[in-house]
Scaffold this motif. Structure first.
Motif, mmCIF file in Angstrom:
data_model
loop_
_atom_site.group_PDB
_atom_site.id
_atom_site.type_symbol
_atom_site.label_atom_id
_atom_site.label_comp_id
_atom_site.label_asym_id
_atom_site.label_seq_id
_atom_site.Cartn_x
_atom_site.Cartn_y
_atom_site.Cartn_z
ATOM 1 N N CYS A 198 0.846 -1.197 0.000
ATOM 2 C CA CYS A 198 0.000 0.000 0.000
ATOM 3 C C CYS A 198 0.881 1.246 0.000
ATOM 4 O O CYS A 198 1.803 1.355 0.810
ATOM 5 C CB CYS A 198 -0.909 0.015 1.224
ATOM 6 N N PRO A 199 0.628 2.165 -0.918
ATOM 7 C CA PRO A 199 1.516 3.329 -1.045
ATOM 8 C C PRO A 199 1.340 4.353 0.087
ATOM 9 O O PRO A 199 2.217 5.192 0.286
ATOM 10 C CB PRO A 199 1.123 3.937 -2.393
ATOM 11 N N VAL A 200 0.237 4.294 0.812
ATOM 12 C CA VAL A 200 0.028 5.268 1.894
ATOM 13 C C VAL A 200 0.175 4.563 3.239
ATOM 14 O O VAL A 200 -0.529 3.591 3.515
ATOM 15 C CB VAL A 200 -1.367 5.917 1.786
ATOM 16 N N LYS A 201 1.124 5.049 4.051
ATOM 17 C CA LYS A 201 1.375 4.368 5.326
ATOM 18 C C LYS A 201 1.458 5.315 6.506
ATOM 19 O O LYS A 201 1.847 4.920 7.602
ATOM 20 C CB LYS A 201 2.674 3.549 5.227
ATOM 21 N N ASP A 202 1.140 6.579 6.298
ATOM 22 C CA ASP A 202 1.207 7.505 7.429
ATOM 23 C C ASP A 202 -0.105 8.269 7.562
ATOM 24 O O ASP A 202 -0.858 8.420 6.592
ATOM 25 C CB ASP A 202 2.365 8.482 7.239
ATOM 26 N N VAL A 203 -0.356 8.750 8.773
ATOM 27 C CA VAL A 203 -1.634 9.382 9.091
ATOM 28 C C VAL A 203 -1.874 10.630 8.248
ATOM 29 O O VAL A 203 -2.969 10.830 7.710
ATOM 30 C CB VAL A 203 -1.694 9.735 10.593
ATOM 31 N N THR A 204 -0.844 11.444 8.101
ATOM 32 C CA THR A 204 -1.020 12.713 7.388
ATOM 33 C C THR A 204 -1.508 12.498 5.959
ATOM 34 O O THR A 204 -2.522 13.072 5.551
ATOM 35 C CB THR A 204 0.308 13.503 7.377
ATOM 36 N N THR A 205 -0.795 11.639 5.216
ATOM 37 C CA THR A 205 -1.205 11.375 3.840
ATOM 38 C C THR A 205 -2.577 10.716 3.794
ATOM 39 O O THR A 205 -3.410 11.036 2.944
ATOM 40 C CB THR A 205 -0.177 10.462 3.123
ATOM 41 N N LYS A 208 -5.293 13.180 4.279
ATOM 42 C CA LYS A 208 -5.401 14.085 3.128
ATOM 43 C C LYS A 208 -6.119 13.407 1.979
ATOM 44 O O LYS A 208 -6.751 14.058 1.151
ATOM 45 C CB LYS A 208 -3.995 14.484 2.645
ATOM 46 N N THR A 209 -5.970 12.069 1.912
ATOM 47 C CA THR A 209 -6.467 11.333 0.754
ATOM 48 C C THR A 209 -7.921 10.886 0.906
ATOM 49 O O THR A 209 -8.672 10.891 -0.063
ATOM 50 C CB THR A 209 -5.578 10.091 0.494
ATOM 51 N N VAL A 210 -8.299 10.456 2.105
ATOM 52 C CA VAL A 210 -9.672 9.946 2.261
ATOM 53 C C VAL A 210 -10.527 10.934 3.065
ATOM 54 O O VAL A 210 -9.995 11.800 3.763
ATOM 55 C CB VAL A 210 -9.701 8.566 2.958
#
Ligand SMILES: *[C@@H]1O[C@H](CO)[C@@H](O)[C@H](O)[C@H]1NC(C)=O
Ligand SMILES: *[C@@H]1O[C@H](CO)[C@@H](O)[C@H](O)[C@H]1NC(C)=O
Ligand SMILES: *[C@@H]1O[C@H](CO)[C@@H](O)[C@H](O)[C@H]1NC(C)=O
Ligand SMILES: *[C@@H]1O[C@H](CO)[C@@H](O)[C@H](O)[C@H]1NC(C)=O
Ligand SMILES: *[C@@H]1O[C@H](CO)[C@@H](O)[C@H](O)[C@H]1NC(C)=O
Length: 304
Positions: A198-205, A208-210
């Motif tokens: 999975c390309p997203v592994k941190d809370v910030t991103t 921002k994404t969902v």
């Protein structure tokens, strides 16, 4: 809450009942020898609490003057005959040996680990693995993943740490009577804690994404009756997983060349969504929600 504990309780009631029954029969039989009754009843009672001695024919001095050999006791298995089949097959709990390299205090997760161990207790795991043990084990892994890094920005564990922590989790569960084959039975491994491809592994991103508030609202209280037929949380998780996995093609093209395919990424991203939810929900609420989602999946035979 169908759990191993219930089976255990039943087993021990049966054991007690049976022992009790046998003891009464034996006492009745003994009472047909009025002279020895007074002498022998006491040591016999003592032997009940010390089960390991039951299998050994009594050789105490008390029995010697009265000439009854064990062979004279024909049909009443108590106290000389084989007891092992009546023992519940649960070994005692013990202190687990941990790697010491999983930097987490497990005490906050103690209740949920107890529940998992009991749902995956040895003799039962084989039969009810898919329905009871595995949903609880995956719920525990999701919750652990979220709990692990509550104070950081990460939603996943690094490979090496994941190995140690996964091994510790299984050791703790085993020490609390879970079947040691549960990783195989439930097809989980340490990589389930890493977020995989999975390309997203941190809370910030992630946030921002969902649409985080939408996701949280859909999953903060999952209704066991409604969720399976008219799911609310499940599609919200799917939507979030799709969004963060789509980031892959935008963020780093090099990952796609010879890299994991999209389905894997989507599945791995679902794990990341669960991890984020674990951080937001109280432990109990998260566990209930995750179990319900898993059960719906099992019942419907939906893959993924
Ligand atoms: C873990 O946390 C519990 C309370 O939550 C505490 O009693 C215990 O000492 C902690 N253990 C370690 C090794 O820090
Ligand atoms: C653990 O589960 C496996 C597979 O279901 C089963 O074969 C095995 O006997 C179980 N182990 C124990 C100790 O019950
Ligand atoms: C663990 O990862 C595998 C793929 O590596 C996946 O199929 C499975 O659904 C995951 N299990 C959980 C509980 O996340
Ligand atoms: C972690 O393991 C996966 C495969 O299991 C691998 O693709 C990845 O490169 C590893 N990451 C690191 C940082 O070692
Ligand atoms: C997030 O979802 C809520 C409720 O579904 C909606 O009202 C809101 O506009 C959404 N926010 C964004 C940024 O899309």
């Amino acid at each position: 809450m169908l759990s191993g504990a219930m089976g255990c309780v039943k087993a021990s009631i049966r054991l007690d009942g049976s022992l009790c029954h046998r003891f009464i029969l034996f006492a009745i039989w003994l009472s047909s020898f009025p002279d020895i009754m007074a002498l022998e009843i006491k040591p016999t009672v003592n032997h009940i609490s010390s089960t390991s001695e039951l299998a050994i024919p009594p050789k105490s001095g008390l029995f010697e003057p009265i000439e009854i050999s064990p062979a004279v006791i024909p049909h009443y298995p108590f106290p000389g005959e084989s007891l092992p089949p009546m023992y519940p097959a649960f070994p005692p709990t013990y202190d687990p040996v941990l790697t010491g390299k999983c930097p987490i205090n497990f005490s906050a997760l103690s209740d949920i680990m107890d529940k998992t161990a009991s749902d995956c207790s040895q003799p039962l795991a084989a039969f009810i693995g898919n329905v009871i043990c595995c949903p609880q084990l995956s719920s525990l892994l999701h919750i652990f993943q979220g709990y692990y890094s509550t104070s950081s920005d990460k939603l996943v564990l690094q490979n090496v740490t994941a190995n140690y922590c996964f091994s510790d989790i299984i050791s703790i569960l085993e020490s609390r009577r879970a079947n040691s084959s549960i990783p195989t039975i439930c097809s989980v491994k340490s990589s389930n804690l890493t977020g995989g491809s999975c390309p997203v592994k941190d809370v910030t991103t992630f946030e921002k994404t969902v649409n985080a508030s939408k996701l949280l609202e859909a999953c903060s209280s999952v209704d066991p009756l409604k969720e399976c037929c008219r799911p609310i949380c499940q599609p919200a998780i799917m939507e979030a997983a799709l969004k963060i996995s789509a980031g892959q093609s935008l963020i780093s093209d090099e990952n796609i060349v010879g890299g994991p395919n999209r389905i894997d990424a989507l599945s791995d991203c679902k794990g990341v969504v669960y991890s984020w939810l674990s951080r937001k929900l109280p432990l109990d609420a998260a566990n209930t929600a995750f179990r319900i989602l898993s059960s719906c999946k099992v019942n419907k035979g939906m893959g993924f």
